[in-house]
Design a protein around this motif. Structure first.
Motif, PDB file in Angstrom:
ATOM      1  N   ALA C 216       0.833  -1.205   0.000  1.00 21.90           N
ATOM      2  CA  ALA C 216       0.000   0.000   0.000  1.00 21.90           C
ATOM      3  C   ALA C 216       0.869   1.256   0.000  1.00 21.90           C
ATOM      4  O   ALA C 216       0.564   2.227  -0.699  1.00 21.90           O
ATOM      5  CB  ALA C 216      -0.933  -0.003   1.214  1.00 21.90           C
ATOM      6  N   VAL C 217       1.961   1.223   0.757  1.00 22.75           N
ATOM      7  CA  VAL C 217       2.869   2.373   0.775  1.00 22.75           C
ATOM      8  C   VAL C 217       3.394   2.616  -0.636  1.00 22.75           C
ATOM      9  O   VAL C 217       3.378   3.740  -1.149  1.00 22.75           O
ATOM     10  CB  VAL C 217       4.061   2.127   1.738  1.00 22.75           C
ATOM     11  CG1 VAL C 217       5.091   3.241   1.611  1.00 22.75           C
ATOM     12  CG2 VAL C 217       3.574   2.016   3.183  1.00 22.75           C
ATOM     13  N   ARG C 219       2.196   1.646  -3.551  1.00 23.07           N
ATOM     14  CA  ARG C 219       1.174   2.102  -4.497  1.00 23.07           C
ATOM     15  C   ARG C 219       0.739   3.530  -4.221  1.00 23.07           C
ATOM     16  O   ARG C 219       0.542   4.316  -5.144  1.00 23.07           O
ATOM     17  CB  ARG C 219      -0.047   1.187  -4.423  1.00 23.07           C
ATOM     18  CG  ARG C 219       0.238  -0.159  -5.054  1.00 23.07           C
ATOM     19  CD  ARG C 219      -0.974  -1.041  -4.977  1.00 23.07           C
ATOM     20  NE  ARG C 219      -0.688  -2.307  -5.639  1.00 23.07           N
ATOM     21  CZ  ARG C 219      -1.252  -3.457  -5.290  1.00 23.07           C
ATOM     22  NH1 ARG C 219      -2.121  -3.497  -4.303  1.00 23.07           N
ATOM     23  NH2 ARG C 219      -0.942  -4.563  -5.942  1.00 23.07           N
ATOM     24  N   ALA C 220       0.594   3.854  -2.956  1.00 26.05           N
ATOM     25  CA  ALA C 220       0.120   5.195  -2.597  1.00 26.05           C
ATOM     26  C   ALA C 220       1.135   6.256  -3.020  1.00 26.05           C
ATOM     27  O   ALA C 220       0.766   7.313  -3.537  1.00 26.05           O
ATOM     28  CB  ALA C 220      -0.140   5.278  -1.095  1.00 26.05           C
ATOM     29  N   ILE C 221       2.422   5.967  -2.815  1.00 27.72           N
ATOM     30  CA  ILE C 221       3.441   6.951  -3.197  1.00 27.72           C
ATOM     31  C   ILE C 221       3.451   7.118  -4.719  1.00 27.72           C
ATOM     32  O   ILE C 221       3.472   8.232  -5.241  1.00 27.72           O
ATOM     33  CB  ILE C 221       4.832   6.532  -2.673  1.00 27.72           C
ATOM     34  CG1 ILE C 221       4.859   6.622  -1.143  1.00 27.72           C
ATOM     35  CG2 ILE C 221       5.925   7.419  -3.275  1.00 27.72           C
ATOM     36  CD1 ILE C 221       6.139   6.136  -0.505  1.00 27.72           C
ATOM     37  N   LYS C 222       3.383   5.995  -5.412  1.00 28.67           N
ATOM     38  CA  LYS C 222       3.381   6.029  -6.877  1.00 28.67           C
ATOM     39  C   LYS C 222       2.176   6.837  -7.367  1.00 28.67           C
ATOM     40  O   LYS C 222       2.292   7.694  -8.239  1.00 28.67           O
ATOM     41  CB  LYS C 222       3.301   4.589  -7.398  1.00 28.67           C
ATOM     42  CG  LYS C 222       4.008   4.392  -8.693  1.00 28.67           C
ATOM     43  CD  LYS C 222       4.070   2.921  -9.054  1.00 28.67           C
ATOM     44  CE  LYS C 222       4.238   2.787 -10.553  1.00 28.67           C
ATOM     45  NZ  LYS C 222       4.108   1.417 -10.992  1.00 28.67           N
ATOM     46  N   TYR C 223       1.039   6.540  -6.758  1.00 27.56           N
ATOM     47  CA  TYR C 223      -0.204   7.226  -7.127  1.00 27.56           C
ATOM     48  C   TYR C 223      -0.084   8.724  -6.889  1.00 27.56           C
ATOM     49  O   TYR C 223      -0.412   9.543  -7.753  1.00 27.56           O
ATOM     50  CB  TYR C 223      -1.365   6.667  -6.292  1.00 27.56           C
ATOM     51  CG  TYR C 223      -2.640   7.466  -6.421  1.00 27.56           C
ATOM     52  CD1 TYR C 223      -3.579   7.155  -7.405  1.00 27.56           C
ATOM     53  CD2 TYR C 223      -2.900   8.547  -5.575  1.00 27.56           C
ATOM     54  CE1 TYR C 223      -4.737   7.900  -7.536  1.00 27.56           C
ATOM     55  CE2 TYR C 223      -4.048   9.304  -5.708  1.00 27.56           C
ATOM     56  CZ  TYR C 223      -4.970   8.978  -6.687  1.00 27.56           C
ATOM     57  OH  TYR C 223      -6.106   9.710  -6.824  1.00 27.56           O
ATOM     58  N   GLU C 224       0.422   9.065  -5.725  1.00 28.76           N
ATOM     59  CA  GLU C 224       0.456  10.472  -5.332  1.00 28.76           C
ATOM     60  C   GLU C 224       1.461  11.255  -6.174  1.00 28.76           C
ATOM     61  O   GLU C 224       1.198  12.401  -6.552  1.00 28.76           O
ATOM     62  CB  GLU C 224       0.753  10.570  -3.823  1.00 28.76           C
ATOM     63  CG  GLU C 224       0.618  11.926  -3.193  1.00 28.76           C
ATOM     64  CD  GLU C 224      -0.704  12.654  -3.459  1.00 28.76           C
ATOM     65  OE1 GLU C 224      -1.691  11.989  -3.820  1.00 28.76           O
ATOM     66  OE2 GLU C 224      -0.722  13.895  -3.347  1.00 28.76           O
ATOM     67  N   ILE C 225       2.597  10.635  -6.481  1.00 28.49           N
ATOM     68  CA  ILE C 225       3.580  11.326  -7.343  1.00 28.49           C
ATOM     69  C   ILE C 225       2.933  11.618  -8.705  1.00 28.49           C
ATOM     70  O   ILE C 225       2.992  12.744  -9.204  1.00 28.49           O
ATOM     71  CB  ILE C 225       4.851  10.460  -7.534  1.00 28.49           C
ATOM     72  CG1 ILE C 225       5.628  10.381  -6.215  1.00 28.49           C
ATOM     73  CG2 ILE C 225       5.733  11.043  -8.641  1.00 28.49           C
ATOM     74  CD1 ILE C 225       6.799   9.424  -6.254  1.00 28.49           C
ATOM     75  N   SER C 226       2.277  10.610  -9.246  1.00 29.92           N
ATOM     76  CA  SER C 226       1.695  10.788 -10.570  1.00 29.92           C
ATOM     77  C   SER C 226       0.536  11.792 -10.526  1.00 29.92           C
ATOM     78  O   SER C 226       0.379  12.608 -11.436  1.00 29.92           O
ATOM     79  CB  SER C 226       1.314   9.410 -11.126  1.00 29.92           C
ATOM     80  OG  SER C 226      -0.018   9.391 -11.526  1.00 29.92           O
ATOM     81  N   LYS C 248      -9.626  -0.077  -1.599  1.00 25.26           N
ATOM     82  CA  LYS C 248     -10.543  -0.634  -2.602  1.00 25.26           C
ATOM     83  C   LYS C 248     -10.411   0.084  -3.937  1.00 25.26           C
ATOM     84  O   LYS C 248     -10.338  -0.530  -4.972  1.00 25.26           O
ATOM     85  CB  LYS C 248     -11.992  -0.506  -2.102  1.00 25.26           C
ATOM     86  CG  LYS C 248     -12.352  -1.621  -1.141  1.00 25.26           C
ATOM     87  CD  LYS C 248     -13.868  -1.705  -0.948  1.00 25.26           C
ATOM     88  CE  LYS C 248     -14.196  -2.473   0.323  1.00 25.26           C
ATOM     89  NZ  LYS C 248     -14.824  -1.626   1.333  1.00 25.26           N
ATOM     90  N   ARG C 249     -10.388   1.410  -3.852  1.00 25.05           N
ATOM     91  CA  ARG C 249     -10.340   2.173  -5.101  1.00 25.05           C
ATOM     92  C   ARG C 249      -8.910   2.439  -5.566  1.00 25.05           C
ATOM     93  O   ARG C 249      -8.698   3.034  -6.620  1.00 25.05           O
ATOM     94  CB  ARG C 249     -11.090   3.494  -4.924  1.00 25.05           C
ATOM     95  CG  ARG C 249     -12.591   3.264  -4.789  1.00 25.05           C
ATOM     96  CD  ARG C 249     -13.364   4.537  -4.999  1.00 25.05           C
ATOM     97  NE  ARG C 249     -13.373   5.367  -3.798  1.00 25.05           N
ATOM     98  CZ  ARG C 249     -13.815   6.617  -3.776  1.00 25.05           C
ATOM     99  NH1 ARG C 249     -14.227   7.194  -4.883  1.00 25.05           N
ATOM    100  NH2 ARG C 249     -13.812   7.306  -2.647  1.00 25.05           N
ATOM    101  N   GLN C 250      -7.928   2.022  -4.733  1.00 26.22           N
ATOM    102  CA  GLN C 250      -6.525   2.231  -5.077  1.00 26.22           C
ATOM    103  C   GLN C 250      -6.235   3.697  -5.385  1.00 26.22           C
ATOM    104  O   GLN C 250      -5.620   4.029  -6.402  1.00 26.22           O
ATOM    105  CB  GLN C 250      -6.133   1.335  -6.269  1.00 26.22           C
ATOM    106  CG  GLN C 250      -6.091  -0.148  -5.912  1.00 26.22           C
ATOM    107  CD  GLN C 250      -4.882  -0.498  -5.053  1.00 26.22           C
ATOM    108  OE1 GLN C 250      -3.751  -0.252  -5.426  1.00 26.22           O
ATOM    109  NE2 GLN C 250      -5.124  -1.040  -3.865  1.00 26.22           N
ATOM    110  N   MET C 251      -6.734   4.565  -4.530  1.00 24.54           N
ATOM    111  CA  MET C 251      -6.427   5.979  -4.708  1.00 24.54           C
ATOM    112  C   MET C 251      -6.404   6.699  -3.363  1.00 24.54           C
ATOM    113  O   MET C 251      -6.975   6.209  -2.390  1.00 24.54           O
ATOM    114  CB  MET C 251      -7.427   6.639  -5.658  1.00 24.54           C
ATOM    115  CG  MET C 251      -8.867   6.561  -5.205  1.00 24.54           C
ATOM    116  SD  MET C 251     -10.020   7.092  -6.497  1.00 24.54           S
ATOM    117  CE  MET C 251      -9.679   8.828  -6.551  1.00 24.54           C
TER     118      MET C 251
END
Lengths: 484, 101, 472
Positions: C216-217, C219-226, C248-251
């Motif tokens: 989760a860490v 994915r969350a960092i990757k998500y937030e950077i993008s 659930k929503r991966q965001m």
């Protein structure tokens, strides 16, 4: 001494001997005081534990019959200010906020006195959360001064001081954050001690200002105060701000010559002339006895209150944050959100003075003002250092306890600043951590008690008690009783 | 020292106490007086405001630590009994949605 | 070109028997509001008492992080209202127990030191349960549980580094015994703050909460950077805020705006005197620090010649590392041992859904199998099969080989017969091999092994097969 005289003016030691010798019964003693509380009707107690006290008294009498008498306070009736926890009893701090709160544990001081056989007869009235100097902010109404029922008993430990003065109990405990033991002791003509910070455990004392609060005895005499202090003092692992020093033991009075410093507050134009006269006479007596008495330039009474306000209100704003209507205490009836509940609960649960101090403290601790709180300790440090210097030359520092005797109801309640300033001479000790004791030193022409404050260096209660006992060995102010 | 009504309202907001306008006005004056008195003291003693001043009231030298041995409080029911609102051993409060604080 | 900058705040639950400031047990097995007392419930008049063990474990952690320990640290109050916070303030530290220090990670192309800002001790809050019916519920069993807050400098560049840092940090607290650091149990809570920028200045940062696993860490960092890059590219600005990771929503979703104002009104905790440590206290902890994960990683590679990925597994699971090292000590070659452990044992455990502690074979079994290979009793493939068969029985490898008649056949006659049979059956393929299709040789070897139920000595098979084919 008749039984009546003994119970009204005997020392703890004398009453104890009479109990041990079977001359008086504990039950009779307990009933004697409870009857006085009821008859006097000074609103000194928020609750009397009559049934429980009588039951304990009977047990004690059975022990006397069996020859099993133990404890420094065996069978002695005492009272606690209603901010000191006793398991299973209400602990209200004279506040609407806590009127339904029952303590779930015992304070260390209660356990110590109980272990010595003392019999708790009730909890005494006080200013709400110990914030006040007249007992007028109590949710349960004011306590009356036994010397003049139109006047305040002082505060915040007004119930304890008035109860001891009116001989409704042998001794009581109070708490002192800025003078809350010594000022009412002076107003009521009794002896009240604020010990050195860290000398008596604060565990079980509802916090007002943690850096300043101390529990102390209010008694008929310095000798009794020393007896009580010698029981309640000592390091407590439950209060890690208490200091690991050797436990204090009672010491018999042995005459010696004291080096006495007198603060120039005695020459302050604001000082009530009767107080000035009484204390001047007393000082002359002391000089005549061959003690070295010198005036010192000690003007901290001009500074102490504003500093005390900053420091105590800041800490209070945090200490009183726990009253949120969730785990215990008052909760407002209707609310539409969590924050609405908080604000209504606290808005309705606290009285005006408490809210004033919480707001002030909150304001002071806000980021933009944060230097104020830290700087108040700078002044506290300065006072501590100056006092330390004083005690390199002198054994004792004498000040009046208050600038004026007890004032009338309503006289200051609408002027918080004036009210706060009645702590000017006492709060010095709270800021510096030094011990201070107020002992009766005469009467004003209106017949109101006058208090003398004795300060010594930190952890030197011994010298303080020696000096107080010396003064009380040559005067009878502490034995005077109000008319009934 | 001048204090605005907004300062008092903000303090009341942080301290979670409802005040009416009248109270705001009256507390404001007290707060001004108390703060000013303190600043006057500092000035007359020649003391500077110092955010970092580090002073402990207790004169204890050694930190007394507690050993990591359980000391179980048996009467938890007495604690819970004091609460104004409890359901099945849990303290109840008005709904807070996750993420709101 | 955008550069991301990440700092991470970690709250690790200190592994003590009792809470930070009272004697209540730290355990979450039973009913709600059972591990509570007047102190951790903030009853009027109670006072905190510092847990000695919590301090010792925090000191030990600070040493392992190469941090500078403050001989005098100060407890402070962080004031705010929330139902899970009994006193209306959290006891934390203003002068932290330790400052500075670093965690060394392996980035794949070299080592990197992730600098630590500070480590301090604080207490946890209770737990809130939310329902839809107009009430939330509070359980205070967790109230007052000791935590270490470990804050990194913003020197992490991407999600891979972040995960490597957190993994190593988690290993460190586990190695020194200061925390079990189980993320699912909330014993190791990570809150990264992330910003992106095109130049040297740091951009506006956002903080992400509610991350319950390293995945989760990442994915969350990757998500937030993008998300931040896209936001800036659209010409919008980044709002400084706290986000909640929605698994659930991966965001990451912005948290609701806080009601009122944030004014924590920090001040020194007047109920506690400064925490004073002396050299003796620190030396005592220093002595009890075991080999640390970074050191172990380097040593395993150097001492046994194993791969980085293999060393990483052993570092993450010290009991496997110990099994490995004991196997080598018992006489197994490191190469065989690491292969058998990471592929065969872990593979079999995975298949069976069992734990490492369930296996019955010990390091001596591995050494014995190695011996059977060395004396040519069995080959590697048989060895692997034997190992997989005895994992949960603990049977002796030798016995198993005998009982199942698995000993390697080196008898050239038997192998010759098999080869001849094969040639007869595969005339076409032999023809093609003869015409130059040499890769068919492997096929022939496999077929011979199959005929011999895998027991033929591969060397002998090769030799005989070559001889016969060449003779034809």
């Amino acid at each position: 001494m008749t039984e009546n005289e003994l119970l009204l003016n005997g020392t703890i030691g004398q009453i104890l001997s009479a109990v041990k010798g079977g001359n008086i019964t504990v039950e009779g003693t307990v009933r004697f005081f409870i009857e006085r509380i009821k008859k006097n009707n000074l609103n000194t107690f928020i609750e009397i534990y009559e049934e429980e006290a009588v039951k304990k008294a009977r047990e004690a009498d059975r022990k006397v019959a069996a020859g099993d008498v133990r404890g420094a306070f065996f069978g002695i009736p005492f009272a606690l200010k209603d901010n000191i926890a006793v398991k299973g009893h209400k602990l209200t701090c004279a506040s609407n906020m806590l009127r339904d709160y029952t303590a779930t544990y015992n304070s260390t001081v209660y356990e110590k006195i109980e272990a010595e056989g003392g019999i708790l007869i009730g909890r005494t009235n006080m200013d709400e959360f110990a914030m006040g100097s007249s007992t007028e902010t109590s949710f349960y109404g004011s306590t009356l001064n036994p010397w003049d029922r139109n006047r305040v008993p002082g505060g915040s430990s007004g119930g304890s001081a008035a109860a001891v003065a009116a001989r409704e109990v042998v001794f009581a405990l109070g708490s002192d954050t800025g003078g809350s033991i010594r000022q009412p002791a002076a107003f009521c003509g009794v002896t009240g001690l604020k010990p050195t910070y860290g000398r008596v455990s604060r565990y079980g004392l509802v916090a007002f200002a943690s850096s300043l609060d101390q529990i102390g005895p209010i008694c008929r005499s310095a000798e009794d105060a020393e007896r009580v202090f010698s029981v309640i003092n000592g390091f407590d692992k439950k209060d890690t701000t208490s200091k690991e020093v050797e436990k204090y033991d009672f010491t018999d009075y042995s005459p010696k010559k004291f080096k006495v410093a007198v603060s120039n507050d005695l020459n302050d134009t604001n000082l009530n002339p009767d107080i000035k006269l009484s204390l001047s006479n007393l000082l002359n007596d002391i000089k005549r006895d061959g003690h070295n008495v010198e005036g010192v330039d000690f003007d901290f009474s001009k500074y102490s209150v504003p500093v005390y306000q900053i420091l105590s209100c800041s800490e209070a704003s945090s200490n009183l944050a726990r009253y949120d209507g969730i785990r215990y205490g008052y909760r407002t009836e209707k609310y539409d959100s969590l924050f609405d509940m908080y604000k209504k609960t606290r808005g309705e649960g606290f009285g005006e003075e408490v809210k004033r101090r919480i707001l002030f403290g909150t304001y002071i601790l806000m980021a933009k003002n944060s230097a104020l709180y830290a700087s108040s300790f700078k002044v506290a440090r300065l006072i501590r250092d100056k006092l330390k210097g004083t005690f390199e030359k002198y054994d004792i520092l004498i000040t009046p306890t208050t600038f004026n005797p007890a004032f009338k109801f309503g006289e200051k309640i609408d002027d918080p600043i004036q009210m706060h300033h009645s702590d000017a001479l006492t709060s010095i000790c709270n800021l510096s951590g030094n011990p201070g004791i107020s002992i009766p030193a005469g009467f004003s022409r209106e017949g109101l008690p006058i208090g003398l404050q004795i300060i010594t260096k930190r952890f030197d209660e011994k010298t303080m008690f020696q000096f107080a006992k010396y003064l009380q060995s040559k005067s009878n102010w502490h034995r005077a009783l109000p008319e009934e | 020292m001048k204090i605005e009504n907004e300062d008092v309202r903000k303090a009341a907001e942080i301290a979670k106490i409802y005040l009416n306008n009248e109270e705001v006005e009256s507390y404001k004056i007290d707060l001004e007086d108390m703060t000013q008195e303190f600043l006057d003291v500092l000035q007359s003693l020649g003391i500077d405001l110092d955010e970092k001043f580090d002073f402990t009231q207790s004169s204890s030298k050694r930190t007394v630590l507690r050993n990591d041995n359980p000391d179980v409080f048996e009467e938890t029911d007495k604690i819970i009994k004091n609460a104004p609102s409890v359901k099945e051993g849990l303290f109840t409060v008005p709904t807070i949605l996750k993420g709101e604080n | 070109m955008y550069k991301a900058t990440i700092g991470i705040e970690v709250h690790a639950q200190i592994k003590t028997k009792t809470k930070m400031f009272c004697g209540c047990k730290v355990e979450f097995l039973g009913k709600s509001n059972t591990n509570i007392c007047p102190v951790c419930m903030g009853e009027p008049g109670t006072l905190p008492r510092v847990n000695k063990r919590a301090v010792e474990l925090a000191v030990r952690t600070a040493i392992a992080l190469h941090a500078r320990i403050n001989m005098r640290s100060i407890f402070a109050r962080k004031n705010y209202f929330y139902p899970d916070l009994p006193k209306g303030y959290q006891i934390t530290q203003s002068i932290p127990l330790a400052e500075g220090g670093y965690v060394e990670i392996d980035t794949g192309n070299g080592k990197k030191k992730i600098a630590i800002t500070r480590l301090h001790i604080e207490e946890d809050a209770g737990k809130l349960f939310h329902t839809a019916e107009g009430h939330s519920f509070v359980d205070f069993n967790r109230s007052g549980v000791p935590l270490m807050e470990i804050v990194s400098e913003p020197v992490i560049k991407n999600e891979k580094e972040a995960v490597a840092y957190l993994k190593r940090l988690r290993q460190i607290v586990r190695y020194v015994g200061s925390s079990d650091a189980d993320m699912e149990k909330g014993q190791f809570r990570c809150e990264p703050n992330i910003s992106v920028s095109k130049d040297e200045n740091r951009g506006t940062k956002t903080e992400v909460k509610n991350l319950n696993s390293l995945k989760a860490v990442e994915r969350a960092i990757k998500y937030e950077i993008s998300r931040q890059i896209k936001t800036i590219d659209r010409g919008e600005i980044i709002i400084q805020q706290t986000m909640l990771w929605d698994k659930k929503r991966q965001m990451a979703i912005p948290m609701r705006k806080k009601e009122g104002v944030n004014e924590y009104r920090y001040f020194k905790e007047p109920d506690l005197i400064p925490l004073i440590l002396n050299d003796g206290d620190i030396e005592k902890q220093r002595k009890s620090i075991p080999e640390l994960p970074g050191e172990k990683f380097d040593r395993l590679i150097k001492q046994y010649g194993i791969k980085k990925e293999e060393a990483e597994i052993l570092v993450e699971f010290p009991y496997i590392a110990s099994f490995f090292e004991k196997s080598v000590e018992s006489g197994c070659s490191p190469k065989y041992a690491i292969g058998w452990i990471t592929t065969d044992i872990l593979g079999e455990l995975n298949k069976a859904g069992k734990k490492f502690s369930d296996i019955k074979t010990g390091p001596s079994h591995l050494a014995a199998l190695n011996k059977l290979i060395d004396n040519k009793t069995i080959n590697m493939n048989i060895a692997k099969n034997v190992l997989r068969s005895i994992i949960f029985t603990g049977e002796d490898g030798n016995d198993y080989v005998k009982a199942n008649n698995l000993a390697q056949v080196t008898d050239e006659n038997a192998i010759e017969n098999a080869v001849k049979e094969l040639i007869e059956e595969n005339a076409k393929e032999v023809e093609r091999y003869k015409n130059g299709e040499e890769k068919l040789f492997g096929f022939f070897v496999g077929q011979v092994m199959k005929k011999m139920r895998g027991k033929a000595n591969p060397g002998v098979v090769n030799k005989v097969l070559k001889d016969i084919l060449n003779r034809r």
